[in-house]
Design a protein around this motif. Structure first.
Motif, PDB file in Angstrom:
ATOM      1  N   GLU A  25     -11.799  -8.379  -0.114  1.00 26.66           N
ATOM      2  CA  GLU A  25     -12.142  -9.420   0.849  1.00 26.66           C
ATOM      3  C   GLU A  25     -13.589  -9.320   1.306  1.00 26.66           C
ATOM      4  O   GLU A  25     -14.293 -10.332   1.436  1.00 26.66           O
ATOM      5  CB  GLU A  25     -11.210  -9.300   2.060  1.00 26.66           C
ATOM      6  N   LEU A  76      -3.496  -4.368   8.020  1.00 26.99           N
ATOM      7  CA  LEU A  76      -3.494  -5.552   7.163  1.00 26.99           C
ATOM      8  C   LEU A  76      -2.145  -5.816   6.506  1.00 26.99           C
ATOM      9  O   LEU A  76      -2.032  -6.678   5.650  1.00 26.99           O
ATOM     10  CB  LEU A  76      -4.556  -5.391   6.063  1.00 26.99           C
ATOM     11  N   GLY A  77      -1.126  -5.059   6.877  1.00 27.10           N
ATOM     12  CA  GLY A  77       0.181  -5.193   6.238  1.00 27.10           C
ATOM     13  C   GLY A  77       0.494  -3.960   5.422  1.00 27.10           C
ATOM     14  O   GLY A  77      -0.362  -3.449   4.693  1.00 27.10           O
ATOM     15  N   VAL A  85       2.850  -9.162  12.196  1.00 30.53           N
ATOM     16  CA  VAL A  85       1.410  -8.903  12.185  1.00 30.53           C
ATOM     17  C   VAL A  85       0.801  -9.129  10.817  1.00 30.53           C
ATOM     18  O   VAL A  85      -0.291  -9.681  10.704  1.00 30.53           O
ATOM     19  CB  VAL A  85       1.113  -7.469  12.669  1.00 30.53           C
ATOM     20  N   SER A  86       1.501  -8.712   9.779  1.00 31.95           N
ATOM     21  CA  SER A  86       0.941  -8.796   8.430  1.00 31.95           C
ATOM     22  C   SER A  86       0.641 -10.246   8.047  1.00 31.95           C
ATOM     23  O   SER A  86       1.457 -11.141   8.293  1.00 31.95           O
ATOM     24  CB  SER A  86       1.927  -8.204   7.422  1.00 31.95           C
ATOM     25  N   PRO A  87      -0.542 -10.487   7.426  1.00 31.96           N
ATOM     26  CA  PRO A  87      -0.850 -11.847   6.966  1.00 31.96           C
ATOM     27  C   PRO A  87       0.004 -12.280   5.782  1.00 31.96           C
ATOM     28  O   PRO A  87       0.069 -13.467   5.473  1.00 31.96           O
ATOM     29  CB  PRO A  87      -2.336 -11.759   6.582  1.00 31.96           C
ATOM     30  N   ALA A  88       0.656 -11.325   5.130  1.00 30.24           N
ATOM     31  CA  ALA A  88       1.529 -11.640   3.999  1.00 30.24           C
ATOM     32  C   ALA A  88       2.855 -10.900   4.185  1.00 30.24           C
ATOM     33  O   ALA A  88       3.081  -9.850   3.581  1.00 30.24           O
ATOM     34  CB  ALA A  88       0.877 -11.243   2.678  1.00 30.24           C
ATOM     35  N   PRO A  89       3.748 -11.414   5.034  1.00 28.71           N
ATOM     36  CA  PRO A  89       4.993 -10.704   5.368  1.00 28.71           C
ATOM     37  C   PRO A  89       5.853 -10.351   4.157  1.00 28.71           C
ATOM     38  O   PRO A  89       6.428  -9.262   4.098  1.00 28.71           O
ATOM     39  CB  PRO A  89       5.715 -11.676   6.305  1.00 28.71           C
ATOM     40  N   HIS A 144     -10.028  -3.820  11.733  1.00 30.97           N
ATOM     41  CA  HIS A 144      -8.622  -4.254  11.704  1.00 30.97           C
ATOM     42  C   HIS A 144      -7.735  -3.155  12.296  1.00 30.97           C
ATOM     43  O   HIS A 144      -6.948  -2.522  11.585  1.00 30.97           O
ATOM     44  CB  HIS A 144      -8.183  -4.553  10.259  1.00 30.97           C
ATOM     45  N   HIS A 171       5.923  -4.914  12.311  1.00 32.35           N
ATOM     46  CA  HIS A 171       4.546  -5.161  11.891  1.00 32.35           C
ATOM     47  C   HIS A 171       4.510  -6.035  10.644  1.00 32.35           C
ATOM     48  O   HIS A 171       3.702  -6.976  10.544  1.00 32.35           O
ATOM     49  CB  HIS A 171       3.856  -3.821  11.617  1.00 32.35           C
ATOM     50  N   SER A 172       5.402  -5.742   9.694  1.00 33.68           N
ATOM     51  CA  SER A 172       5.430  -6.516   8.446  1.00 33.68           C
ATOM     52  C   SER A 172       5.780  -7.976   8.706  1.00 33.68           C
ATOM     53  O   SER A 172       5.253  -8.883   8.057  1.00 33.68           O
ATOM     54  CB  SER A 172       6.441  -5.904   7.476  1.00 33.68           C
ATOM     55  N   ARG A 231      -7.550  -4.147  -0.720  1.00 31.97           N
ATOM     56  CA  ARG A 231      -7.592  -5.502  -0.162  1.00 31.97           C
ATOM     57  C   ARG A 231      -8.831  -5.709   0.702  1.00 31.97           C
ATOM     58  O   ARG A 231      -9.453  -6.780   0.690  1.00 31.97           O
ATOM     59  CB  ARG A 231      -6.325  -5.765   0.656  1.00 31.97           C
TER      60      ARG A 231
END
Length: 427
Positions: free
Chosen positions: A329, A316-317, A79-83, A312, A75-76, A325
């Motif tokens: 946002e 989100l990570g 999928v995560s927007p910030a790996p 979501h 997932h990290s 977060r």
């Protein structure tokens, strides 16, 4: 003193020291140094070591834990927007606690199992005696007049100490239940000292005045009472302890007043008071009573978290700050961190599949500990069952599924797993 006896004392002292230092703020460097010392000692005594083994009853939960870890890594990365951020959070709030549990298990295997658990309990008891003594000193310093300074603690906040007492209460309730079911052979402390230790933890709960901690303690006491009453009716008197603990909390903690109405307002009110704290946005209570802010805020945060999870579902990570977060946002309001529910925070970070895997792992661990107790008369299995169940419930009510709390929980779990009976060690 033989070398074996000296090493046993060393490991008991090391276990107790780690547990004692773990929650104290600004001691991360000391804690890491002590953990490193333990690892070096383990390596130095590797040839003559006794290795821990995983009980058969816990293998299903071990496999789901591995699956959860694999999901979090995948997932990290995917999928995560910030790996990079997600992987760093994963390292600190998942991998490190798992490694800590492994170190604790290997250390606990180097001494007699009962002594290893006793070292953990002793360290937690010292913290609770420190709290009671601290409040007594404040009361005496104030001329022994006025109200007892309930909720005052020597460091951190009440939630710090309540987490520690939650671990202690779970272990001691399970230990007393095992002793009543199996006999004195299951006791950590012989005779009256065992009951005295439980009494100290219950008094500490009253002194701390943490509502969610009391809820978890009452649930565990009720579970233990229901089980033992089925076998020995005379222990129905234990219900008095449950009633006393709940009654004391209700009488001493004013936050119980207006709890339900404040939660309803928090969940349903469109006011943004939960975010800004602006007095003009404070929502009114339909009854005209004062708003109980803690209940209101937790309900409002939970509502916002549930809405965010719906938006979501894959998360989100990984990270404890998923709620913060989302708020930053959605509302351009930075600075918030947790929704104050570890379950919701985990779902916001790792997605609904991650939360499902986490809950399945915890459920299998609770079942495994219970079966270990029932089939092998293993008190450590029951302690593991109660510890995991109590922590899981507390994480539903509070954002405690990260940081030092998760690390200490994992450490204690490592000790209990190492202490469980296996085909190789049935004594």
């Amino acid at each position: 003193m033989t070398r074996a006896a000296a090493m046993s004392w060393f490991w008991q002292a090391w276990l107790a020291a780690i547990v004692f230092v773990y929650p104290i703020p600004h001691t991360i460097a000391l804690r890491n140094l002590m953990l490193l010392l333990g690892v070096l000692a383990l390596l130095a005594t590797l040839r003559s070591a006794t290795f821990p083994s995983l009980p058969q009853k816990l293998k299903a939960s071990a496999w789901t834990l591995l699956a959860t870890t694999a999901w979090l890594v995948m997932h990290s990365v995917a999928v995560s927007p910030a790996p990079t951020l997600a992987l760093d959070n994963l390292r600190g709030d998942w991998i490190v606690p798992l490694l800590t549990a492994v170190v604790a298990a290997y250390a606990a295997a180097r001494t007699e199992t009962r002594l290893a658990i006793r070292a953990v309990v002793a360290a937690l008891l010292v913290h609770m005696l420190w709290i009671i003594g601290w409040q007594l000193w404040l009361w005496v310093a104030a001329g022994m007049s006025g109200e007892w300074p309930g909720g005052s603690v020597p460091f951190g906040g009440r939630d710090y100490q309540s987490s520690l007492n939650g671990f202690l209460v779970a272990i001691l309730i399970a230990e007393r239940l095992a002793m009543l079911s199996i006999g004195p052979v299951a006791a950590l402390f012989p005779g009256k000292p065992g009951w005295a230790a439980l009494a100290v933890s219950l008094v500490a709960d009253i002194a701390l005045r943490t509502r969610n901690g009391t809820i978890v303690g009452v649930v565990l006491l009720l579970a233990a009472t229901v089980w033992i009453v089925r076998r020995r009716l005379r222990f129905l008197l234990l219900l008095l302890a449950v009633a006393a603990l709940g009654g004391a909390s209700f009488a001493l903690d004013s936050r119980w007043s207006g709890l339900k109405e404040s939660m309803v307002v928090g969940w349903n009110s469109p006011s943004m008071y939960w975010m800004s704290g602006e007095p003009t946005l404070r929502p009114p209570m339909p009854s005209g009573a004062d708003l109980e802010e803690s209940a209101y805020l937790r309900a409002a945060w939970a509502h916002q978290a549930v809405l965010a999870i719906g938006e979501h579902p894959l998360g989100l990570g990984f990270g404890r700050d998923g709620f913060g977060r989302v708020v930053a946002e959605k509302y351009n309001f930075p600075g918030m961190v947790s929704s104050h529910s570890g379950w919701l925070d985990f779902a916001l970070g790792a997605g609904l599949p991650g939360l499902a895997l986490l809950l399945i792992t915890a459920g299998l661990a609770i079942r495994g500990g219970w079966r270990q107790f029932r089939q092998h008369d293993d008190a450590a299995g029951l302690m593991f069952c109660f510890l995991t169940g109590g922590y899981l419930l507390r994480c539903l009510l509070d954002g405690h599924l990260s940081g030092w709390r998760l690390g200490l929980f994992a450490f204690i779990c490592g000790v209990l797993v190492a202490a469980m009976k296996t085909p190789r060690r049935q004594a």
